[in-house]
Design a protein around this motif. Structure first.
Motif, PDB file in Angstrom:
ATOM      1  N   LEU A  82       0.807  -1.219   0.000  1.00  0.00           N
ATOM      2  CA  LEU A  82       0.000   0.000   0.000  1.00  0.00           C
ATOM      3  C   LEU A  82       0.843   1.274   0.000  1.00  0.00           C
ATOM      4  N   GLU A  83       2.024   1.204   0.563  1.00  0.00           N
ATOM      5  CA  GLU A  83       2.861   2.405   0.672  1.00  0.00           C
ATOM      6  C   GLU A  83       3.724   2.658  -0.552  1.00  0.00           C
ATOM      7  N   ASP A  84       3.937   1.650  -1.376  1.00  0.00           N
ATOM      8  CA  ASP A  84       4.820   1.787  -2.530  1.00  0.00           C
ATOM      9  C   ASP A  84       4.051   2.404  -3.698  1.00  0.00           C
ATOM     10  N   ASP A  85       4.163   3.712  -3.842  1.00  0.00           N
ATOM     11  CA  ASP A  85       3.435   4.426  -4.892  1.00  0.00           C
ATOM     12  C   ASP A  85       3.906   4.041  -6.295  1.00  0.00           C
ATOM     13  N   ALA A  86       5.139   3.584  -6.427  1.00  0.00           N
ATOM     14  CA  ALA A  86       5.667   3.212  -7.725  1.00  0.00           C
ATOM     15  C   ALA A  86       5.151   1.845  -8.174  1.00  0.00           C
ATOM     16  N   PHE A  87       4.522   1.125  -7.271  1.00  0.00           N
ATOM     17  CA  PHE A  87       4.078  -0.236  -7.540  1.00  0.00           C
ATOM     18  C   PHE A  87       2.564  -0.264  -7.705  1.00  0.00           C
ATOM     19  N   ASP A  88       2.112  -0.736  -8.842  1.00  0.00           N
ATOM     20  CA  ASP A  88       0.669  -0.845  -9.062  1.00  0.00           C
ATOM     21  C   ASP A  88       0.142  -2.085  -8.352  1.00  0.00           C
ATOM     22  N   ILE A  89      -0.997  -1.912  -7.704  1.00  0.00           N
ATOM     23  CA  ILE A  89      -1.653  -3.039  -7.060  1.00  0.00           C
ATOM     24  C   ILE A  89      -2.441  -3.770  -8.141  1.00  0.00           C
ATOM     25  N   THR A  90      -2.139  -5.047  -8.322  1.00  0.00           N
ATOM     26  CA  THR A  90      -2.794  -5.836  -9.362  1.00  0.00           C
ATOM     27  C   THR A  90      -3.773  -6.832  -8.740  1.00  0.00           C
ATOM     28  N   HIS A  91      -4.634  -7.369  -9.582  1.00  0.00           N
ATOM     29  CA  HIS A  91      -5.556  -8.412  -9.119  1.00  0.00           C
ATOM     30  C   HIS A  91      -4.769  -9.591  -8.547  1.00  0.00           C
ATOM     31  N   GLU A  92      -3.635  -9.908  -9.166  1.00  0.00           N
ATOM     32  CA  GLU A  92      -2.816 -11.024  -8.700  1.00  0.00           C
ATOM     33  C   GLU A  92      -2.274 -10.759  -7.293  1.00  0.00           C
TER      34      GLU A  92
END
Length: 144
Positions: A82-92
């Protein structure tokens, strides 16, 4: 210990992020209820824990509380996502973490480690039962 994440407008716009925040919130409540239940049992045997700082040290270092580590680890991984803005949260990502939550919050009288201790905590602490119900509810909503 895990801390509340700041609420941002984009966090509410993304349904995957919103799901993970809801799962995190419920897990954090469960973790707190488990710590409180374990503290009561610990104090019956070892005497009163004098301060919050002492309790934190016990939770992090005393073997009595070691069984809670898998839950803390899962909370920290959710926080990291949740904190990593550079990382997109995916369905996986969400599916994987939700599956881990489901597995971890499955108590068992025949199990050992977390699942057995979790079973015992559910049978001695009503607050843990309520928190478990809230986790289960958010997982069911996620599955729907």
């Amino acid at each position: 210990m895990a801390t509340p994440l700041p609420s941002t407008p984009t966090a509410h716009a993304d349904p995957l992020r919103r799901t993970m925040m809801e799962v995190r919130e419920r897990l954090l409540s469960l973790y707190s209820a488990l710590i409180a239940a374990e503290q009561l049992t610990y104090e019956r045997i070892h005497g009163r824990v004098g301060s919050t700082d002492k309790l934190i040290q016990l939770v992090l270092k005393d073997p009595w509380f070691t069984w809670l580590c898998p839950l803390l680890d899962l909370l920290l991984r959710i926080d990291q996502l949740l904190e990593d803005d550079a990382f997109d949260i995916t369905h996986e990502n969400v599916e994987h973490l939700v599956a881990e939550v489901r597995t971890l919050t499955r108590p068992s009288i025949e199990g050992d480690g977390f699942e057995r201790a979790y079973y015992e905590a559910l049978h001695r602490a009503p607050e843990v039962v309520l928190a478990h119900f809230q986790v289960t509810r958010v997982l069911l909503a996620e599955a729907a």
